[in-house]
Scaffold this active site. Structure first.
Site, PDB file in Angstrom:
ATOM      1  N   SER A   1      14.369  -4.710  46.004  1.00 57.02           N
ATOM      2  CA  SER A   1      15.147  -5.470  45.033  1.00 57.02           C
ATOM      3  C   SER A   1      16.251  -6.294  45.695  1.00 57.02           C
ATOM      4  CB  SER A   1      15.693  -4.495  44.005  1.00 57.02           C
ATOM      5  OG  SER A   1      15.980  -5.175  42.838  1.00 57.02           O
TER       6      SER A   1
ATOM      7  N   HIS B   1       9.571  -1.646  38.485  1.00 60.52           N
ATOM      8  CA  HIS B   1      10.445  -2.121  39.560  1.00 60.52           C
ATOM      9  C   HIS B   1      10.928  -0.902  40.348  1.00 60.52           C
ATOM     10  CE1 HIS B   1      13.367  -4.827  41.330  1.00 60.52           C
ATOM     11  NE2 HIS B   1      14.357  -4.001  41.024  1.00 60.52           N
TER      12      HIS B   1
HETATM   13  C1  GTR Z   1      18.797  -6.917  38.878  1.00 57.89           C
HETATM   14  C2  GTR Z   1      18.808  -8.309  39.440  1.00 57.89           C
HETATM   15  C3  GTR Z   1      17.656  -8.497  40.369  1.00 57.89           C
HETATM   16  C4  GTR Z   1      17.439  -7.331  41.304  1.00 57.89           C
HETATM   17  C5  GTR Z   1      17.844  -5.998  40.725  1.00 57.89           C
HETATM   18  C6  GTR Z   1      18.088  -4.840  41.697  1.00 57.89           C
HETATM   19  O1  GTR Z   1      19.769  -6.699  37.949  1.00 57.89           O
HETATM   20  O2  GTR Z   1      18.747  -9.183  38.361  1.00 57.89           O
HETATM   21  O3  GTR Z   1      17.796  -9.723  41.056  1.00 57.89           O
HETATM   22  O4  GTR Z   1      18.047  -7.557  42.526  1.00 57.89           O
HETATM   23  O5  GTR Z   1      18.966  -6.057  39.972  1.00 57.89           O
HETATM   24  O6  GTR Z   1      18.674  -5.002  42.754  1.00 57.89           O
HETATM   25  O7  GTR Z   1      17.740  -3.721  41.301  1.00 57.89           O
END
Ligand code: GTR
Length: 401
Positions: free
Chosen positions: A242, A383
């Site tokens: 991420s 995710h």
């Molecule tokens: C979210 C963000 C993403 C991603 C994520 C993370 O809120 O919008 O770009 O980086 O966090 O790091 O888990």
């Protein structure tokens, strides 16, 4: 009364209209041509290295990440704890404080390193920042717990790291908490290394960004690993999930000591194309996380299609080193297709180096990794970073390094 109600309704609808709408409909993505990766005069790998690569790198520095400072002049380290019986006896763990100035009250990162105990020669190592502290990476009882902003339990994110399985596969693992470098908040720079090391690095806080600082921390971890005899410093793979995947890409771009780069669900500002209107947008990332990128990036909030680059060009800067991009089916916010297309569009530079890229034109089905020196997979699920992802990264590292 009737008029007050009507008036409030009008105000409410104006507000809703002004709010950003997020798109998850492929038919509405738009069809903006990507900026050209290669220019007609760039015909060979040597041309790329000499002229086009520095040009593109400079664009990313000017409009997105800022500068990438070198090493501070006085670094030193202190081993805090070595355990030769870690992870149930299969690993040696080492916890080392790496200071960025003279003296023991200098800014530092706390490194956690696991190496396979039975290995007779230096091993390849995966490295990455962690979100919540070293003690969350492994439940090993000897991991030092530090007070972090959000105290969480020992081993809380163990399933994301799978240290024991990496060790069983002959790989080492090294990590530090990204908050050691800079707290992840709009005013984090005030207490992070962008402030505390500005003299040593001869760089003002506004000349770079939090993402740049975290990436820079990965380079300092690399400095340390070069001194560790159990580590094969020619086979250090920089990885991250991420936002930390975005940092890993930027570290890999700037620091060619990293032998390979693995981006796990890095999304917007990472592997995903910014021009595609799908999931997170340039405006959203710059609004929610104003500190992640430099201020110059914000001028593209409303018109990412006018950016002088797109993320395929960032990925291409990793060539000819192996690159892995991974997405997850339910991680629509990161735009899996945008990640695939970006990896695909980086291919021409790998071809200049006679390296094979993805080798397919259509996005593969879940659990069907594609490619060679550039690889891509789509994992079923959320995710996250799971053992399925690591298994692919291990296979990739074995085959390509
Ligand atoms: C979210 C963000 C993403 C991603 C994520 C993370 O809120 O919008 O770009 O980086 O966090 O790091 O888990």
């Amino acid at each position: 009364m009737k008029y007050i109600l009507l008036f409030s309704l009008i105000i409410l609808s104006l507000r809703l209209n002004a709010q950003e709408v997020f798109n998850y409909d492929e038919t509405k993505v738009g069809n903006h041509a990507l900026p050209a990766l290669l220019t007609p005069s760039v015909k060979t790998a040597a041309d790329w290295k000499r002229s086009r690569r520095p040009e593109i790198l400079q664009l990313f520095k000017t409009y997105m990440f800022g500068v990438y400072p070198g090493k501070p002049p006085h670094m030193h380290s202190l081993v805090q704890l070595t355990d030769s019986n870690a992870l149930g006896g299969i690993a040696i763990s080492k916890q080392v404080r790496l200071f960025f100035k003279e003296g023991n009250d200098a800014p530092f990162i706390d490194i956690l390193l696991f190496l396979p105990k039975k290995s007779t020669k230096p091993v390849p190592v995966f490295i990455g920042c962690n979100f919540l502290g070293n003690h969350t990476v492994s439940g090993d009882s000897n991991i030092l717990i530090k007070a972090v902003a959000h105290p969480v339990a020992l081993g809380f994110q163990e399933r994301r790291w799978e240290a024991a399985k990496l060790i069983e596969n002959g790989f080492g693992l090294a990590t530090f908490h990204y908050g050691d470098i800079e707290p992840d908040s709009a005013d984090g720079w005030k207490t992070g290394i962008r402030s505390t090391l500005q003299q040593e690095l001869k760089t003002a806080p506004s000349e770079w960004c939090a993402m740049g600082a975290w990436a820079w921390g990965l380079s300092r971890l690399m400095d340390y690993l070069e001194t560790e005899k159990g580590v094969d410093a020619k086979k250090v793979i920089v990885t991250g999930h991420s936002r930390l995947g975005k940092a890993a890409i930027w570290a890999g771009v700037n620091d060619t000591r990293f032998a390979a780069v693995v981006s796990n669900n890095s999304g917007e500002g990472g592997a995903a194309l910014s021009r595609r209107w799908y999931g997170e947008t340039t405006k959203r990332i710059n609004t929610n996380f104003p500190h992640w990128f430099i201020d110059a990036y914000k001028q593209y909030n409303e018109k990412p299609e006018t950016l002088p680059f797109d993320q395929h060009m960032l990925l291409a800067l990793i060539a000819p080193r192996p690159l892995y991009v991974a997405s997850a089916t339910e991680d629509r916010w990161s735009d899996p297709k945008g990640e695939f297309l970006s990896a695909k569009a980086a291919e021409p530079v790998y071809e200049l180096f006679k390296q094979k890229g993805l080798g397919v034109t259509e996005m593969p089905a879940p659990e069907h990794p594609v490619g060679k020196h550039i690889r891509y997979h789509l994992r079923t699920g959320k995710h996250d970073i799971l053992w399925y992802d690591w298994e692919q990264y291990i296979k990739f590292a074995r085959e390509e390094l």
